[in-house]
Structure formats: C-alpha cells, structure tokens
Design a protein around this motif. Sequence first.
Motif, short mmCIF file in Angstrom:
data_model
loop_
_atom_site.label_atom_id
_atom_site.label_comp_id
_atom_site.label_asym_id
_atom_site.label_seq_id
_atom_site.Cartn_x
_atom_site.Cartn_y
_atom_site.Cartn_z
N MET A 103 0.83 -1.21 0.00
CA MET A 103 0.00 0.00 0.00
C MET A 103 0.86 1.26 0.00
SD MET A 103 -3.04 -0.95 -0.32
CE MET A 103 -3.68 0.70 -0.17
N GLY A 104 2.00 1.22 0.69
CA GLY A 104 2.92 2.35 0.63
C GLY A 104 3.46 2.55 -0.77
N PHE A 105 3.81 1.44 -1.43
CA PHE A 105 4.28 1.50 -2.81
C PHE A 105 3.23 2.13 -3.73
CE2 PHE A 105 3.99 -0.60 -6.95
CZ PHE A 105 5.25 -0.37 -7.49
N LEU A 106 1.98 1.67 -3.62
CA LEU A 106 0.92 2.22 -4.45
C LEU A 106 0.63 3.68 -4.12
CD1 LEU A 106 -1.56 -0.81 -4.47
CD2 LEU A 106 0.00 -0.09 -6.29
N GLY A 107 0.78 4.03 -2.84
CA GLY A 107 0.57 5.43 -2.46
C GLY A 107 1.57 6.35 -3.11
N PHE A 108 2.85 5.96 -3.10
CA PHE A 108 3.87 6.79 -3.75
C PHE A 108 3.68 6.80 -5.27
CE2 PHE A 108 6.41 6.19 0.21
CZ PHE A 108 6.54 7.53 0.52
N ALA A 109 3.21 5.69 -5.83
CA ALA A 109 2.94 5.68 -7.27
C ALA A 109 1.86 6.69 -7.62
CB ALA A 109 2.53 4.27 -7.71
N LYS B 290 -0.07 6.47 9.80
CA LYS B 290 -1.18 6.03 8.95
C LYS B 290 -2.05 7.20 8.53
CE LYS B 290 -5.55 3.47 9.18
NZ LYS B 290 -6.39 2.53 9.97
N ARG B 291 -2.53 7.96 9.49
CA ARG B 291 -3.42 9.08 9.16
C ARG B 291 -2.69 10.20 8.42
NH1 ARG B 291 -6.03 10.06 14.94
NH2 ARG B 291 -4.07 9.06 15.53
N ILE B 292 -1.46 10.49 8.83
CA ILE B 292 -0.72 11.58 8.19
C ILE B 292 -0.44 11.24 6.73
CG2 ILE B 292 1.35 12.99 8.28
CD1 ILE B 292 -0.63 13.37 10.61
N TYR B 293 0.04 10.03 6.48
CA TYR B 293 0.32 9.61 5.11
C TYR B 293 -0.96 9.56 4.28
CZ TYR B 293 2.39 6.80 1.32
OH TYR B 293 2.83 6.35 0.11
N GLY B 294 -2.01 8.96 4.86
CA GLY B 294 -3.26 8.83 4.14
C GLY B 294 -3.90 10.16 3.81
N TYR B 295 -4.00 11.05 4.79
CA TYR B 295 -4.61 12.36 4.53
C TYR B 295 -3.76 13.19 3.57
CZ TYR B 295 -7.92 11.35 8.28
OH TYR B 295 -8.90 10.80 9.06
N GLY B 296 -2.44 12.98 3.61
CA GLY B 296 -1.58 13.70 2.67
C GLY B 296 -1.90 13.34 1.23
N VAL B 297 -2.08 12.03 0.97
CA VAL B 297 -2.44 11.60 -0.38
C VAL B 297 -3.83 12.10 -0.75
CG1 VAL B 297 -2.80 9.60 -1.87
CG2 VAL B 297 -0.95 9.58 -0.20
N LEU B 298 -4.77 12.08 0.21
CA LEU B 298 -6.12 12.55 -0.05
C LEU B 298 -6.15 14.02 -0.45
CD1 LEU B 298 -9.21 12.12 0.03
CD2 LEU B 298 -9.12 12.74 2.47
N ILE B 299 -5.42 14.86 0.28
CA ILE B 299 -5.38 16.29 -0.05
C ILE B 299 -4.77 16.50 -1.43
CG2 ILE B 299 -4.31 18.48 0.60
CD1 ILE B 299 -4.57 17.56 3.53
N PHE C 180 -6.98 5.96 -1.06
CA PHE C 180 -7.15 6.42 0.32
C PHE C 180 -8.09 5.51 1.09
CE2 PHE C 180 -9.80 8.89 3.28
CZ PHE C 180 -8.83 9.26 4.21
N VAL C 181 -9.18 5.10 0.47
CA VAL C 181 -10.14 4.22 1.14
C VAL C 181 -9.48 2.89 1.50
CG1 VAL C 181 -12.32 2.98 0.87
CG2 VAL C 181 -12.10 5.31 -0.01
N CYS C 182 -8.73 2.31 0.58
CA CYS C 182 -8.05 1.03 0.84
C CYS C 182 -7.00 1.18 1.93
CB CYS C 182 -7.41 0.52 -0.45
SG CYS C 182 -8.59 0.17 -1.79
N TRP C 183 -6.23 2.25 1.92
CA TRP C 183 -5.18 2.47 2.91
C TRP C 183 -5.75 2.54 4.32
CZ3 TRP C 183 0.05 2.85 3.59
CH2 TRP C 183 0.51 3.58 4.67
#
Length: 581
Positions: free
Chosen positions: A82-88, A182-191, A290-293
């Motif tokens: 999930m971290g890999f996909l987030g950075f992608a 978790k929340r910081i990384y997730g909300y960062g991608v969401l924004i 974001f939902v999956c993370w």
Amino acid sequence: MPPHRWTDETRDATCYYDNVATAAAGGASDADDDDTEVDDERQALCDADADVDADGDRPLIRAAQTDHSSGLLQSRHIFGLMGFLGFAVVYAMRVNLSVAIVAMVNQTAIPHSNSSVLANDTCPMPPAPTPNGSFWQSLSTPAEGEFVWDEATQGLVLGSFFYGYVLTQVPGGRMAELVGGKRIYGYGVLITAIFTLLTPLAAHWNLPLLVLVRVLEGMGEGVTYPAMHAMLAHWIPPLERNKFAAVVYAGSNIGTVISMPLTGWLCSQRFLGGWPSAFYIFGLLGLVWFVCWMYLVYDRPSEHPRISRKERAYIERSLQHAQQAQQQHHHQQQLVPDEDEHDEPEPVAIEEDAIPWRSLLGSVPLWAILLTQCGQSWAFYTQLTELPTYMSNILHFDIQSNALLNAVPYLTAWFVGIACSALADWMLARRYISLLNSYKLWNSIASVVPSLGLIGIIYVGCDWVWVTFMLAGVGSFGGAVYAGNQMNHIALSPRYAGTMYGITNSAANICGFLAPYVIGLIINHRETLTQWHIVFWLAAGLNIAGNFIYLIFASADEQEWSLTQTRAGARTSRATRPLRI
C-alpha cells in the motif's frame, strides 16, 4: 533470572547486532554471572547458525513465512504494497503537469531569441509527418496550447508545487511520530488528490489560482515521505530495511513511468478536453487508494488486529535487539558506568515528546545527509521538470514520444534500485561491509554515475538514441540511493527518524522550485544546445559535490542525544516492564 528462549527470528537479529556491538567494544564485558550464562547460550546458537550460513543453506534473516497460518502475504508486506501504491499515485499526480504543460502552452506564440545563433547550436527539425504516415505519426501533431506562458512563467507553475511541499516536511514527520503515520500519510495523499482534481479548473480561471492550487497540493504531498519513514522505523526489521524501502519508495518511479506516457497519450486525445483528463483520472485514483489504505494499514504491529503473533514478535524483537546493541555499543565506547548500578542517582527523565532540537540541528552527519540530498534533488528535478521541455524544444519530439522516452529512466532506476538494495542487504548480512561503508558506497553510485550521464548528454548532442542511453542506462544507477542515504536517518536516531527525514527532505526539495526557476533564467528565450549544456553541467556538479561532503562526514551510529533520550524514557517505565521469558 528466568531462562531466555531463543527463536529463529530473534536469533537472526540478535546474533548480528550483538556481534557488531561486541566487535566494536573489543570483546569487553562487565556483565554479571546471569548475563554471562545468557551470552554463552547466545554465542552457541550464533556459532551454530553461522556454520549453516557458511554452507549457504540458511539466510541470515529468515522470512516470516514460517508462520504458515498467516499465508505468504504478511501484514508488513501489505503495508509495503500500500505504501508502494501510495507513492505511485502521488508521483503520478506530481509529474503529470511536467508533460501536460507541453500541451497546455502555445509555443509558437512565445518569442524566442534563436535568430542569431549558429546553425550547429540547434538540432535540425524532423521531417513533417505525411498523410500516408504511420498511426503514431498521425497523432503526433496536437493542436497548440491555450496558455501563453514564457519559460519563466512555466518555471513558476512547475515549481509552485514545491513551495508547499517543503513547508509540511518537518511538521509531517513530527506529527507522524506523535499521532501515527497512517493518518498523516493517508490524509496527505487525499489532499493531493483533491487539489489535483481542481487543477484544470484553476488553470482556466487564472494563473495565480493555479499557482495556489499547486502550492496546496504540494503541502498535502509534503507529509508523505516523512510519515512513511516514521512508519518504517516501527514496522521493518533493520536487516530488511534497505530492500523493503527500495520497493516502497520505488513506487515513485513506477508512478512516473505510468504517468508520463499516459499523460502524453491523454493530452493527444479529445477525451475530457485532452490534457485535463490526466488530472481527473489520477485524482480519482488517489481517492480510491485512500479508502483502501485506511482499512488495511495500521501505525504499529501492536495495533494491527489481523497480524500473526509470530510476525509481530519477530518485528518487535528485531527492533528491540537492534536498539539494545546500539546502546551497548555507545555505552562501551564512551566508558559510561552500567545504567543498572544502584549507587548512582537516577537522572531526571526527559519528556517523551521533547525533541533535542539544538543537538539535532547541530548533528554533522545529519547535515551530510542534507547536503547530498540537495545535490541529488537538483539533478533529479532538472530531469523531472525540465527534460520534457528539452526534448520538445531542442530534440523536437512530439508529446507522446517525449513522454515515453522520459518515463524509461524511471523504470530502469526502479529495477536498479531494487537490485542494489537487495545486494546491499546481502553484503551486510554476510558482513562483507560495514553499515557506514555500505551507505557511502551506494550513495556514491547514486550520485556520481547519473551525473556522468548528464554530462554525457552534452557530448552526444542531438542523437536521441544516445540521449536515451545516458538517461535510462547510466542514469538508472540513481536508484541505488535507497541503499545510500535514504535509510541513514533511522541509523542516526530511530526515535526521530520522521522529523529528521522531514528536515533533510524539506531542504532537498527546495531544489524543486529553485531548479526550474534557475533553469528558466539560464534559458531565457534562448533554446540552444549551449544554454542547456550549462543546465546539465550545473546539475552534475552539485550532485557530485554533495556526495563528496557525505563521504567525509557521514555516520551510521545512533547519535548520543538520541541514546540519551531513549535511556531516559526507558528508566521511567522500568518498574512496569514485563519479565523476559
């Protein structure tokens, strides 16, 4: 004292880190009889394990797949995926503008000052496509863009993302340490996803609004790297970090590889208006991720409801033994009396949330990381944000060919990065190289070799085949950075790895807006080989200079101020510490 029980997983990490500490101390030991008995038991197990390793039948670190009940995919592997996909996703949202801006800008409406330059200082125009040409050629001449932005304005638009990006690096790392990554990384991608969706609207509204949207998008993405660094410190055993981080952070390479050609293709189509579709598609992907993370990932192994007990024990004990070995190493080097001696007064405990800012900002090894990252980032952002313009205006590539060739170096860098990181972990596990020398070796490869590729572009001129080789072949060794300085923060201080990464990454990404701005000043309406050669020499020089400083001042030992904080925090909880069984 209850007997110690050794498992395969804890033995691996214990043998490695305790041997490192013992070797550094010259074999000295002031332990009591119980500790000596435990040491003898550990040494016997380590010696037996070493005999098996010598035959090549068993790796130093066994995979956690020994827990058959949890299957092949462990909880930390899901976190890594999930971290890999987030950075992608975030890199796809970051770099699509670098390609889309070629279609957004009306180049023929911008005045250029090439009328008086020598003929051999420019590349010849390719023959115009004929009506009977290939299907690829029939799509290679898109309509002129709708925005009249000169080089300086384009540099402002491309660099505005990084004004916001550098602002949230340190706060993002610290918030991840306090409330969880978790929340910081997730909300960062969401924004980042939300403002990516708003980019076409802002561009059509006016230029200041577009710049503002890109700044806010950068602020969202700025927390992602420090937050992930803080999570890696809690989730990944030390001897797995190089290759694990290479896979996770290589998501940025894959995101770039996918985003660039796909954006180029979308810009040539009429779907959703052409170039705006690139922002809509990648923005929606960010929302889905974001939902999956938020469902699959947790801050620490101890908080994960679905992790197996064996994997959790393996992770936590590996981290514990590494920390204890670092403390013992520092203890013996400094000849400090044993902290368990009761005839000394207990020092005042330091608050767990306090950061030793003065010591941290005065850390020479941290400054070494910062400076080499600055050099690497300047070269990286020169290639990321300006190379599409070089290939369009100098080599005269159409937007699809431009995007495809720009994506190839990131794909090769991904493969090289994973290979180098796996090799680095293998060399460390076999004790062929120290951790510090490993950092220096791979950081030098990641800095010097790609710099030679940039210099090579100068000498190959207009030959696009050799330009591609210099970028995708020679430049691919930039992927070795994951085994270089990228993991050095955790070695200096696992406790403040997120904050430290925020500091260095913030400084490095200032180059994200400085590089486009400076390049715009260098080019200044003069699209010639000579001006672009200055750009490449500058990037290569800064990259090599930063690595030279890193070679002199880098360290792989946990810093004294970090150990002091850790020991103080440990004393406050000693009374409630559970027995080891």
